[in-house]
Design an enzyme around this catalytic site. Structure first.
Site, PDB file in Angstrom:
ATOM      1  N   PHE A   4      40.776  70.367   5.127  1.00 14.31           N
ATOM      2  CA  PHE A   4      39.978  69.884   3.982  1.00 14.31           C
ATOM      3  C   PHE A   4      40.438  70.549   2.683  1.00 14.31           C
ATOM      4  O   PHE A   4      40.590  69.899   1.669  1.00 14.31           O
ATOM      5  CB  PHE A   4      38.534  70.328   4.161  1.00 14.31           C
ATOM      6  CG  PHE A   4      37.631  69.350   4.861  1.00 14.31           C
ATOM      7  CD1 PHE A   4      38.116  68.224   5.490  1.00 14.31           C
ATOM      8  CD2 PHE A   4      36.260  69.578   4.880  1.00 14.31           C
ATOM      9  CE1 PHE A   4      37.270  67.347   6.137  1.00 14.31           C
ATOM     10  CE2 PHE A   4      35.410  68.713   5.524  1.00 14.31           C
ATOM     11  CZ  PHE A   4      35.913  67.600   6.152  1.00 14.31           C
TER      12      PHE A   4
ATOM     13  N   HIS B 148      24.280  73.851  -3.845  1.00 12.09           N
ATOM     14  CA  HIS B 148      24.301  72.570  -3.118  1.00 12.09           C
ATOM     15  C   HIS B 148      25.101  72.811  -1.835  1.00 12.09           C
ATOM     16  O   HIS B 148      26.279  73.165  -1.900  1.00 12.09           O
ATOM     17  CB  HIS B 148      24.982  71.511  -3.999  1.00 12.09           C
ATOM     18  CG  HIS B 148      25.083  70.154  -3.377  1.00 12.09           C
ATOM     19  ND1 HIS B 148      24.022  69.260  -3.345  1.00 12.09           N
ATOM     20  CD2 HIS B 148      26.111  69.514  -2.765  1.00 12.09           C
ATOM     21  CE1 HIS B 148      24.399  68.141  -2.754  1.00 12.09           C
ATOM     22  NE2 HIS B 148      25.660  68.269  -2.387  1.00 12.09           N
TER      23      HIS B 148
ATOM     24  N   SER C 101      19.914  72.060  -2.897  1.00 11.12           N
ATOM     25  CA  SER C 101      20.050  70.735  -2.292  1.00 11.12           C
ATOM     26  C   SER C 101      21.082  70.779  -1.166  1.00 11.12           C
ATOM     27  O   SER C 101      21.792  71.777  -0.993  1.00 11.12           O
ATOM     28  CB  SER C 101      20.480  69.743  -3.373  1.00 11.12           C
ATOM     29  OG  SER C 101      21.595  70.251  -4.077  1.00 11.12           O
TER      30      SER C 101
ATOM     31  N   ALA D 271      34.836  55.542  -0.897  1.00  9.17           N
ATOM     32  CA  ALA D 271      35.414  54.694  -1.938  1.00  9.17           C
ATOM     33  C   ALA D 271      35.960  53.444  -1.254  1.00  9.17           C
ATOM     34  O   ALA D 271      36.487  53.504  -0.157  1.00  9.17           O
ATOM     35  CB  ALA D 271      36.516  55.435  -2.674  1.00  9.17           C
TER      36      ALA D 271
ATOM     37  N   ASP E  32      38.468  58.122  -4.323  1.00 16.50           N
ATOM     38  CA  ASP E  32      39.920  57.987  -4.170  1.00 16.50           C
ATOM     39  C   ASP E  32      40.212  56.619  -3.573  1.00 16.50           C
ATOM     40  O   ASP E  32      39.529  56.200  -2.638  1.00 16.50           O
ATOM     41  CB  ASP E  32      40.458  59.083  -3.238  1.00 16.50           C
ATOM     42  CG  ASP E  32      40.264  60.458  -3.857  1.00 16.50           C
ATOM     43  OD1 ASP E  32      40.742  60.667  -4.978  1.00 16.50           O
ATOM     44  OD2 ASP E  32      39.603  61.300  -3.218  1.00 16.50           O
TER      45      ASP E  32
ATOM     46  N   GLU F 103      23.852  68.162   1.436  1.00 22.27           N
ATOM     47  CA  GLU F 103      24.614  66.908   1.460  1.00 22.27           C
ATOM     48  C   GLU F 103      24.886  66.464   2.893  1.00 22.27           C
ATOM     49  O   GLU F 103      25.202  67.282   3.753  1.00 22.27           O
ATOM     50  CB  GLU F 103      25.931  67.139   0.712  1.00 22.27           C
ATOM     51  CG  GLU F 103      26.782  65.899   0.602  1.00 22.27           C
ATOM     52  CD  GLU F 103      27.925  66.103  -0.374  1.00 22.27           C
ATOM     53  OE1 GLU F 103      27.696  66.597  -1.497  1.00 22.27           O
ATOM     54  OE2 GLU F 103      29.060  65.783   0.011  1.00 22.27           O
TER      55      GLU F 103
ATOM     56  N   LYS G 284      32.274  63.412 -18.921  1.00 24.74           N
ATOM     57  CA  LYS G 284      31.215  62.965 -18.009  1.00 24.74           C
ATOM     58  C   LYS G 284      29.845  63.420 -18.521  1.00 24.74           C
ATOM     59  O   LYS G 284      28.864  62.699 -18.421  1.00 24.74           O
ATOM     60  CB  LYS G 284      31.470  63.495 -16.591  1.00 24.74           C
ATOM     61  CG  LYS G 284      32.754  62.940 -15.984  1.00 24.74           C
ATOM     62  CD  LYS G 284      32.839  63.151 -14.491  1.00 24.74           C
ATOM     63  CE  LYS G 284      33.519  64.437 -14.112  1.00 24.74           C
ATOM     64  NZ  LYS G 284      33.913  64.463 -12.680  1.00 24.74           N
TER      65      LYS G 284
HETATM   66  P1  FAD Z   1      36.953  61.927 -12.196  1.00 21.81           P
HETATM   67  O1  FAD Z   1      35.975  62.805 -12.866  1.00 21.81           O
HETATM   68  O2  FAD Z   1      37.134  60.535 -12.728  1.00 21.81           O
HETATM   69  O3  FAD Z   1      38.348  62.710 -12.207  1.00 21.81           O
HETATM   70  C1  FAD Z   1      39.428  62.328 -11.369  1.00 21.81           C
HETATM   71  C2  FAD Z   1      40.749  62.789 -11.985  1.00 21.81           C
HETATM   72  O4  FAD Z   1      41.055  61.984 -13.114  1.00 21.81           O
HETATM   73  C3  FAD Z   1      40.752  64.221 -12.490  1.00 21.81           C
HETATM   74  O5  FAD Z   1      42.043  64.753 -12.308  1.00 21.81           O
HETATM   75  C4  FAD Z   1      40.436  64.083 -13.982  1.00 21.81           C
HETATM   76  O6  FAD Z   1      40.946  65.148 -14.753  1.00 21.81           O
HETATM   77  C5  FAD Z   1      41.129  62.769 -14.305  1.00 21.81           C
HETATM   78  N1  FAD Z   1      40.402  61.989 -15.326  1.00 21.81           N
HETATM   79  C6  FAD Z   1      39.067  61.823 -15.404  1.00 21.81           C
HETATM   80  N2  FAD Z   1      38.744  61.004 -16.434  1.00 21.81           N
HETATM   81  C7  FAD Z   1      39.917  60.642 -16.995  1.00 21.81           C
HETATM   82  C8  FAD Z   1      40.236  59.787 -18.070  1.00 21.81           C
HETATM   83  N3  FAD Z   1      39.279  59.130 -18.752  1.00 21.81           N
HETATM   84  N4  FAD Z   1      41.562  59.627 -18.408  1.00 21.81           N
HETATM   85  C9  FAD Z   1      42.521  60.265 -17.689  1.00 21.81           C
HETATM   86  N5  FAD Z   1      42.264  61.097 -16.639  1.00 21.81           N
HETATM   87  C10 FAD Z   1      40.975  61.271 -16.296  1.00 21.81           C
HETATM   88  N6  FAD Z   1      34.530  61.069  -2.671  1.00 21.81           N
HETATM   89  C11 FAD Z   1      34.103  59.929  -2.077  1.00 21.81           C
HETATM   90  O7  FAD Z   1      34.903  59.019  -1.810  1.00 21.81           O
HETATM   91  N7  FAD Z   1      32.790  59.767  -1.732  1.00 21.81           N
HETATM   92  C12 FAD Z   1      31.853  60.696  -1.998  1.00 21.81           C
HETATM   93  O8  FAD Z   1      30.680  60.507  -1.688  1.00 21.81           O
HETATM   94  C13 FAD Z   1      32.262  61.913  -2.643  1.00 21.81           C
HETATM   95  N8  FAD Z   1      31.374  62.889  -2.957  1.00 21.81           N
HETATM   96  C14 FAD Z   1      31.790  63.993  -3.657  1.00 21.81           C
HETATM   97  C15 FAD Z   1      30.834  64.949  -4.059  1.00 21.81           C
HETATM   98  C16 FAD Z   1      31.220  66.071  -4.783  1.00 21.81           C
HETATM   99  C17 FAD Z   1      30.172  67.055  -5.220  1.00 21.81           C
HETATM  100  C18 FAD Z   1      32.587  66.283  -5.092  1.00 21.81           C
HETATM  101  C19 FAD Z   1      33.017  67.508  -5.835  1.00 21.81           C
HETATM  102  C20 FAD Z   1      33.542  65.347  -4.690  1.00 21.81           C
HETATM  103  C21 FAD Z   1      33.159  64.190  -3.984  1.00 21.81           C
HETATM  104  N9  FAD Z   1      34.063  63.206  -3.610  1.00 21.81           N
HETATM  105  C22 FAD Z   1      33.640  62.047  -2.977  1.00 21.81           C
HETATM  106  C23 FAD Z   1      35.504  63.373  -3.899  1.00 21.81           C
HETATM  107  C24 FAD Z   1      35.877  62.717  -5.254  1.00 21.81           C
HETATM  108  O9  FAD Z   1      35.634  61.336  -5.198  1.00 21.81           O
HETATM  109  C25 FAD Z   1      37.358  62.988  -5.494  1.00 21.81           C
HETATM  110  O10 FAD Z   1      37.560  64.339  -5.782  1.00 21.81           O
HETATM  111  C26 FAD Z   1      38.025  62.101  -6.546  1.00 21.81           C
HETATM  112  O11 FAD Z   1      39.429  62.292  -6.471  1.00 21.81           O
HETATM  113  C27 FAD Z   1      37.605  62.395  -7.972  1.00 21.81           C
HETATM  114  O12 FAD Z   1      36.338  61.963  -8.234  1.00 21.81           O
HETATM  115  P2  FAD Z   1      35.636  62.418  -9.635  1.00 21.81           P
HETATM  116  O13 FAD Z   1      34.346  61.726  -9.713  1.00 21.81           O
HETATM  117  O14 FAD Z   1      35.660  63.873  -9.751  1.00 21.81           O
HETATM  118  O15 FAD Z   1      36.687  61.761 -10.649  1.00 21.81           O
END
Ligand code: FAD
Length: 280
Positions: A210, A260, A10, A46, A103, A12, A159
């Protein structure tokens, strides 16, 4: 040679901000379509900063007969807003999303109703059942905010438990980090496919910036070479291509269930890697 028939390949995009950017996406799509990717995803800011842009790009991808997967972030948002977004995508014929926390944009303090990606996955499942295939993010080199790798794995497992179908990793240049991450997940009985995210190397300054912000390590031997090339873009691209190609080969040989590509809205680096790897 490894059989890659059942793998997921895929790409992006990010939503373009200008008319020229939109035209560029059109040209990129014409090239990427020839590769028959499993899907093309599009990022989402975000705080909703690129909401319309993401939807428009998703429609543009679908107009080419390709499967499109919008990214959805939950931080700073509300359940109502996310619900509206999911309905909009469902009505448009989308059946795959990439679910992320995101974020908080600078100046925004309220994390909103869903604070982590596992809560977003749970919410999507509870409101739309099995309609969407859900991809989540994985961090083989650790998310910058995770306290340690154990914590990273525990939060990642949540997750998968919440109903994610697969994961896409942050980009990395150490194949061993992915191998180890997958092994650790298996020990925790987390067996969803973890697809390596591949960032082609075309511009050193941008890549270094980055990587510093997202916690990706660029191995010293790569940095040394890239720095040495200075402004010689042709050498950076030639070396970057070799390094990324070798990484993809190592990952496929190590059993990666797909790749990806972070295309940065450009066709050329992804098309070259794809063809050289004989994917599809
Ligand atoms: P989470 O999985 O929620 O994790 C974030 C942090 O919180 C981690 O340190 C984790 O250990 C901690 N954590 C998770 N769950 C809990 C919990 N229940 N209690 C306590 N701590 C917890 N950003 C954007 O804004 N837009 C995008 O389109 C985008 N696309 C992305 C695509 C990919 C493939 C990747 C790898 C990243 C992308 N990002 C994007 C960046 C991403 O949003 C950031 O890295 C963000 O800081 C974390 O998102 P996450 O979904 O991994 O968060």
């Amino acid at each position: 040679m490894t059989n890659t028939n059942n793998h997921s390949f895929s790409c992006e995009f990010f939503p373009p901000k200008t008319d020229k950017g939109r035209e560029n996406i059109e040209a990129t799509l014409i090239e990427l379509k020839k590769l028959k990717p499993d899907y093309i995803s599009c990022t989402y800011g975000a705080g909703g900063t690129t909401q319309d842009g993401t939807f428009d790009t998703i429609q543009q991808i679908m107009q080419h007969g390709l499967e499109a997967a919008p990214h959805i972030t939950c931080i700073g948002s509300t359940k109502e807003k996310i619900s509206g977004l999911l309905k909009q995508y469902k009505d448009a014929g989308v059946s795959r999303v990439v679910a992320l926390r995101g974020d908080l944009p600078e100046g925004m303090e309220d994390p909103g109703e869903l604070r982590f990606a596992n809560e977003l996955v749970e919410y999507i499942r509870s409101t739309t059942g099995d309609h969407f295939d859900i991809e989540v993010a994985a961090y083989p080199e650790k998310h910058p905010q995770s306290r340690n790798m154990q914590d990273e794995l525990i939060q990642f497992a949540r997750k998968a438990e919440a109903g994610a179908n697969a994961a896409i990793t942050q980009y990395f240049y150490n194949a061993d980090a992915w191998v180890r991450f997958v092994e650790d997940c298996q020990r925790l009985n987390v067996t969803i496919p973890i697809i390596p995210g591949i960032m082609p190397i075309t511009n050193y300054t941008q890549l270094a910036r980055f990587s510093a912000s997202c916690g990706t390590e660029i191995p010293r031997w790569i940095t040394t070479r890239l720095e040495g090339y200075g402004d010689d873009l042709d050498s950076i691209r030639a070396f970057g291509f070799d390094v990324t190609l070798q990484l993809c080969e190592q990952l496929i040989d190590a059993g990666a269930p797909g790749l990806h590509f972070y295309s940065m809205n450009r066709a050329e680096p992804t098309v070259r890697l794809w063809n050289e790897l004989n994917l599809g």
